[in-house]
Design a protein around this motif. Structure first.
Motif, PDB file in Angstrom:
ATOM      1  N   ILE A 101     -35.095 -20.927  -6.430  1.00 16.22           N
ATOM      2  CA  ILE A 101     -33.767 -20.735  -7.607  1.00 16.22           C
ATOM      3  C   ILE A 101     -34.636 -20.510  -8.989  1.00 16.22           C
ATOM      4  O   ILE A 101     -34.831 -21.054  -9.036  1.00 16.22           O
ATOM      5  CB  ILE A 101     -32.926 -21.888  -7.610  1.00 16.22           C
ATOM      6  CG1 ILE A 101     -32.421 -22.061  -6.028  1.00 16.22           C
ATOM      7  CG2 ILE A 101     -31.068 -20.886  -8.764  1.00 16.22           C
ATOM      8  CD1 ILE A 101     -31.302 -23.431  -6.305  1.00 16.22           C
ATOM      9  N   ARG A 102     -33.319 -18.904  -9.188  1.00 16.90           N
ATOM     10  CA  ARG A 102     -34.508 -18.220 -10.569  1.00 16.90           C
ATOM     11  C   ARG A 102     -32.553 -17.944 -10.794  1.00 16.90           C
ATOM     12  O   ARG A 102     -32.295 -16.611 -10.414  1.00 16.90           O
ATOM     13  CB  ARG A 102     -35.239 -17.799  -9.924  1.00 16.90           C
ATOM     14  CG  ARG A 102     -36.023 -17.055 -11.153  1.00 16.90           C
ATOM     15  CD  ARG A 102     -37.248 -15.819 -10.397  1.00 16.90           C
ATOM     16  NE  ARG A 102     -38.116 -16.245 -11.255  1.00 16.90           N
ATOM     17  CZ  ARG A 102     -38.795 -14.733 -12.148  1.00 16.90           C
ATOM     18  NH1 ARG A 102     -39.589 -14.353 -11.009  1.00 16.90           N
ATOM     19  NH2 ARG A 102     -39.558 -14.829 -13.509  1.00 16.90           N
ATOM     20  N   LEU A 103     -32.795 -18.114 -12.430  1.00 19.11           N
ATOM     21  CA  LEU A 103     -31.985 -17.299 -12.973  1.00 19.11           C
ATOM     22  C   LEU A 103     -31.829 -16.193 -14.178  1.00 19.11           C
ATOM     23  O   LEU A 103     -32.986 -17.111 -15.060  1.00 19.11           O
ATOM     24  CB  LEU A 103     -30.810 -18.172 -13.759  1.00 19.11           C
ATOM     25  CG  LEU A 103     -29.618 -18.842 -12.698  1.00 19.11           C
ATOM     26  CD1 LEU A 103     -30.356 -20.375 -11.866  1.00 19.11           C
ATOM     27  CD2 LEU A 103     -28.179 -19.446 -12.877  1.00 19.11           C
TER      28      LEU A 103
ATOM     29  N   TYR B 121     -22.051 -27.821  -2.071  1.00 22.77           N
ATOM     30  CA  TYR B 121     -21.957 -28.581  -4.005  1.00 22.77           C
ATOM     31  C   TYR B 121     -22.204 -29.428  -3.661  1.00 22.77           C
ATOM     32  O   TYR B 121     -20.790 -29.576  -3.273  1.00 22.77           O
ATOM     33  CB  TYR B 121     -21.751 -26.482  -4.415  1.00 22.77           C
ATOM     34  CG  TYR B 121     -21.428 -26.477  -5.768  1.00 22.77           C
ATOM     35  CD1 TYR B 121     -21.637 -25.315  -6.073  1.00 22.77           C
ATOM     36  CD2 TYR B 121     -20.488 -27.762  -6.542  1.00 22.77           C
ATOM     37  CE1 TYR B 121     -21.354 -25.230  -7.551  1.00 22.77           C
ATOM     38  CE2 TYR B 121     -20.633 -27.316  -7.537  1.00 22.77           C
ATOM     39  CZ  TYR B 121     -20.924 -26.415  -8.126  1.00 22.77           C
ATOM     40  OH  TYR B 121     -20.897 -26.031  -9.912  1.00 22.77           O
TER      41      TYR B 121
ATOM     42  N   TYR C 238     -30.760 -26.589  -0.368  1.00 21.24           N
ATOM     43  CA  TYR C 238     -30.766 -26.768  -1.762  1.00 21.24           C
ATOM     44  C   TYR C 238     -29.066 -27.258  -1.481  1.00 21.24           C
ATOM     45  O   TYR C 238     -28.565 -27.092  -1.063  1.00 21.24           O
ATOM     46  CB  TYR C 238     -30.239 -25.453  -2.198  1.00 21.24           C
ATOM     47  CG  TYR C 238     -31.333 -24.028  -1.745  1.00 21.24           C
ATOM     48  CD1 TYR C 238     -32.847 -23.883  -2.710  1.00 21.24           C
ATOM     49  CD2 TYR C 238     -31.355 -23.118  -0.885  1.00 21.24           C
ATOM     50  CE1 TYR C 238     -33.444 -23.215  -2.454  1.00 21.24           C
ATOM     51  CE2 TYR C 238     -32.385 -21.876  -1.292  1.00 21.24           C
ATOM     52  CZ  TYR C 238     -33.110 -21.976  -1.520  1.00 21.24           C
ATOM     53  OH  TYR C 238     -34.197 -21.252  -1.297  1.00 21.24           O
TER      54      TYR C 238
ATOM     55  N   VAL D  32     -29.526 -13.522 -10.573  1.00 22.86           N
ATOM     56  CA  VAL D  32     -29.520 -15.370  -9.776  1.00 22.86           C
ATOM     57  C   VAL D  32     -29.911 -14.850  -8.737  1.00 22.86           C
ATOM     58  O   VAL D  32     -29.347 -13.846  -8.120  1.00 22.86           O
ATOM     59  CB  VAL D  32     -27.798 -15.699  -9.746  1.00 22.86           C
ATOM     60  CG1 VAL D  32     -28.109 -17.107  -9.190  1.00 22.86           C
ATOM     61  CG2 VAL D  32     -27.563 -15.384 -11.366  1.00 22.86           C
TER      62      VAL D  32
ATOM     63  N   VAL E 212     -31.691 -16.274  -5.602  1.00 20.64           N
ATOM     64  CA  VAL E 212     -31.731 -17.610  -4.410  1.00 20.64           C
ATOM     65  C   VAL E 212     -32.094 -17.267  -2.649  1.00 20.64           C
ATOM     66  O   VAL E 212     -32.102 -16.531  -1.966  1.00 20.64           O
ATOM     67  CB  VAL E 212     -30.549 -18.786  -4.026  1.00 20.64           C
ATOM     68  CG1 VAL E 212     -30.301 -19.788  -3.281  1.00 20.64           C
ATOM     69  CG2 VAL E 212     -29.326 -18.963  -5.739  1.00 20.64           C
TER      70      VAL E 212
ATOM     71  N   HIS F 105     -23.202 -20.062 -10.766  1.00 23.65           N
ATOM     72  CA  HIS F 105     -23.893 -18.979 -10.774  1.00 23.65           C
ATOM     73  C   HIS F 105     -24.988 -18.674  -9.496  1.00 23.65           C
ATOM     74  O   HIS F 105     -24.816 -17.789  -8.952  1.00 23.65           O
ATOM     75  CB  HIS F 105     -24.175 -18.243 -12.021  1.00 23.65           C
ATOM     76  CG  HIS F 105     -24.021 -17.310 -12.841  1.00 23.65           C
ATOM     77  ND1 HIS F 105     -22.676 -18.144 -14.201  1.00 23.65           N
ATOM     78  CD2 HIS F 105     -22.851 -16.514 -13.058  1.00 23.65           C
ATOM     79  CE1 HIS F 105     -22.150 -17.721 -14.599  1.00 23.65           C
ATOM     80  NE2 HIS F 105     -22.355 -16.310 -14.497  1.00 23.65           N
ATOM     81  N   VAL F 106     -25.052 -20.344  -8.946  1.00 24.74           N
ATOM     82  CA  VAL F 106     -25.639 -20.042  -8.407  1.00 24.74           C
ATOM     83  C   VAL F 106     -25.611 -19.724  -7.054  1.00 24.74           C
ATOM     84  O   VAL F 106     -25.812 -19.184  -6.100  1.00 24.74           O
ATOM     85  CB  VAL F 106     -26.745 -21.145  -7.890  1.00 24.74           C
ATOM     86  CG1 VAL F 106     -27.576 -21.427  -6.715  1.00 24.74           C
ATOM     87  CG2 VAL F 106     -27.046 -21.467  -9.504  1.00 24.74           C
TER      88      VAL F 106
ATOM     89  N   LEU G 103     -26.404 -28.511  -4.791  1.00 24.58           N
ATOM     90  CA  LEU G 103     -26.894 -28.179  -6.259  1.00 24.58           C
ATOM     91  C   LEU G 103     -25.293 -29.977  -6.588  1.00 24.58           C
ATOM     92  O   LEU G 103     -24.206 -30.023  -6.159  1.00 24.58           O
ATOM     93  CB  LEU G 103     -25.415 -27.341  -6.545  1.00 24.58           C
ATOM     94  CG  LEU G 103     -26.362 -26.393  -6.037  1.00 24.58           C
ATOM     95  CD1 LEU G 103     -25.650 -24.634  -6.058  1.00 24.58           C
ATOM     96  CD2 LEU G 103     -27.464 -26.075  -6.463  1.00 24.58           C
TER      97      LEU G 103
ATOM     98  N   LEU H  95     -24.086 -23.726 -13.294  1.00 23.96           N
ATOM     99  CA  LEU H  95     -24.408 -24.029 -11.570  1.00 23.96           C
ATOM    100  C   LEU H  95     -24.088 -23.206 -10.637  1.00 23.96           C
ATOM    101  O   LEU H  95     -24.075 -22.703  -9.972  1.00 23.96           O
ATOM    102  CB  LEU H  95     -23.969 -25.431 -11.232  1.00 23.96           C
ATOM    103  CG  LEU H  95     -24.887 -26.325 -10.471  1.00 23.96           C
ATOM    104  CD1 LEU H  95     -25.846 -26.686 -10.313  1.00 23.96           C
ATOM    105  CD2 LEU H  95     -24.078 -27.442 -10.073  1.00 23.96           C
TER     106      LEU H  95
END
Lengths: 261, 249
Positions: free
Chosen positions: B3-5, B83, B159, B59, B61, B47-48, B161, B45
């Motif tokens: 995961i990268r923002l 989530y 993943y 963003v 993923v 945004h993911v 969250l 979060l």
């Protein structure tokens, strides 16, 4: 001084911007709902329960209103016509007024309170408690899950409820004529048939379909736009009823102008 | 990076919430994002999973740029992401069983029997055996959070969250939830992002901790690095000393 002079201009500008944004959001919701129509696997299982909730559960209040409307129409027609117009015209007035106007409009207004408020409150609560977000994260399109079954159920069930209300209103007018106005059944039916056209029923159905779509989609719109907890849900519910009632009255005039020329 | 923002900016009206938020979360790790209330942790979060779109920035993923995915691609991605909502966000009108099975019904080929078995398994995992027929209103706060966790893990996501999973819970229930989060990583290999302002919890469950301050990441490191940092803002937050935060700002 300059600031206070600009304030009204700013207020008007803000109001215009809000209105444009609302139209944009409504368009987005409408487009999303149309796109979601192809996701039958999501909305399909919810259509029948919504038809029961929106249509069947609304029958008692609609019939209650129609019953007393029919009684009052009959008495007022008799009061107006006595001595001037043959009394069998009571049947004409009750039939025409119920089917063309009061059946659909009064039912539409009553259901904007019962159905529209319910939808706005339900979706609004789901919005502020993140249940709508939860739907999204579980790969459900909220338009398909929440909007489509409600709007379809409204479009299908409002005409049914309105036709029932029309029938009960006419029957109530008939019974009133027999019991309180010294009219015979033959006289009432003669008046009822006199200017009856099957198109009148179609007019009633077309209007009520448009009212059904209006009440349900306005409820969904305000429900999705809810912010700010319980107070926000209350605000969305009130706005939904007010706006859908206004649109019903505008549509009423629109259909009369377009279809009754 | 799983995961990268990258340089995410997000504003609501006049209010700038994220101002160049960047964060990398390695596969198989649990990263906690700490920070005061209202600084934008939940916004980051959301945004993911594409619940919010950045005003600018990217963003990513699982190698997919979330901002440019079509709706269908986004739903596809969300099947890999569980989530856990702050207040569980269980559907009021459904039983716990139906809530937990919701995501599974969207997976092609899953029969009702298979869904039912998986729901039972997930409820067992969060110690809610026998609660399947209850409605959310009949559960305590901790049970609701666990049911929310069961719903999130049902589809076996890569993943998870967690949005403030232990806020408002008693210490024992908090420890139970913390253990569950650790088990998700150690037993299922799930990559986790946890929003919290409970420092004890963050130290227990995290491989790394990042502090969100003023719309961007102020500090990121292992729990030991966080404990030893001399950054006044981070110290002020973890020691509960507003005087340090004021000096820093």
């Amino acid at each position: 001084m300059r600031i206070s002079l600009l304030r009204p201009v700013e207020a008007v500008g803000q109001a215009v911007l809000s209105a444009v944004a609302a139209v944009g959001r409504a368009g987005q919701l409408g487009l999303g709902a149309v796109r979601a129509l192809r996701k039958g696997s999501i909305w399909g299982p919810h259509l029948l329960p919504q038809m029961a909730k929106i249509g069947v559960d609304s029958v008692p209040i609609a019939l209650f209103i129609a019953l007393f409307t029919g009684v009052v129409l009959s008495l007022q027609a008799s009061y107006t016509f006595t001595g001037a117009i043959p009394l069998y015209f009571v049947g004409t007035l009750v039939g025409k007024t119920m089917v063309l106007e009061l059946g659909p409009v009064l039912t539409g207004l009553a259901l904007s309170g019962r159905v529209g408020a319910n939808i706005a409150a339900e979706i609004g609560t789901m919005r502020v408690t993140e249940q709508v977000d939860a739907l999204e994260t579980l790969a459900y399109d909220p338009n398909a899950y929440l909007v489509v079954p409600r709007v379809l159920a409204g479009a299908l069930m409002f005409p049914m409820v309105v036709l029932l209300a029309n029938g009960v209103g006419v029957l109530a007018g008939w019974a009133t004529s027999l019991s309180l106005l010294d009219m015979s059944s033959q006289e009432f039916l003669k008046g009822l048939r006199l200017f009856f056209r099957s198109w009148d029923v179609w007019f009633s159905v077309i209007k009520s379909v448009s009212f059904g779509i209006t009440v349900t989609s306005v409820g969904c719109f305000f429900g999705f736009g809810t912010t700010g907890g319980a107070e926000g849900v209350g605000r969305a519910t009130t706005r939904s009823v007010v706006v859908s009632s206004m649109i019903i009255l505008v549509l009423d005039a629109f259909w009369a102008a377009v279809l009754l020329k | 990076m799983s995961i990268r923002l990258i340089d995410v900016h997000k504003a609501f009206g006049e209010k700038q919430v994220l101002t160049g938020f960047s964060l990398d979360i390695e596969e198989g790790q649990t990263l906690s994002i700490i920070g005061g209330s209202g600084v934008g942790k939940s916004v980051a979060l959301k945004h993911v999973v594409g619940l919010l779109e950045p005003d600018s920035g990217e963003v990513w993923v699982d190698g997919r740029n979330v901002s440019v995915l079509s709706q269908e691609e986004l739903y596809e991605l969300r099947r890999d992401v569980g989530y856990v909502f702050q207040f569980a966000a269980l559907f009021d009108s459904m039983t716990v069983n139906d809530n937990v099975g919701m995501g599974l019904k969207r997976i092609p080929g899953w029969t009702p029997a298979r869904i039912s078995a998986r729901v039972e398994e997930c409820l067992h995992l969060v110690d809610l055996d026998g609660y399947g027929d209850r409605f959310p209103a009949e559960l305590s706060g901790g049970q609701r959070k666990r049911a929310g966790l069961a719903r999130a893990i049902a589809t076996e996501p890569k993943y998870l969250l967690y949005d403030e999973p232990t806020t408002g819970l008693d210490p024992v229930t908090t420890a139970v939830i913390d253990q569950l989060i650790v088990r998700m990583r150690s037993e299922l290999g799930v990559t986790g992002v946890v929003i919290t302002h409970d420092m004890d919890s963050a130290f227990r469950i995290s491989d790394r901790i990042a502090m969100l301050y003023d719309g961007r990441i102020r500090f990121e490191g292992t729990p030991d690095e966080v404990r030893g940092t001399q950054d006044r803002v981070v110290r002020g937050f973890i020691e509960g000393r507003p005087d340090l935060l004021e000096v820093a700002s």
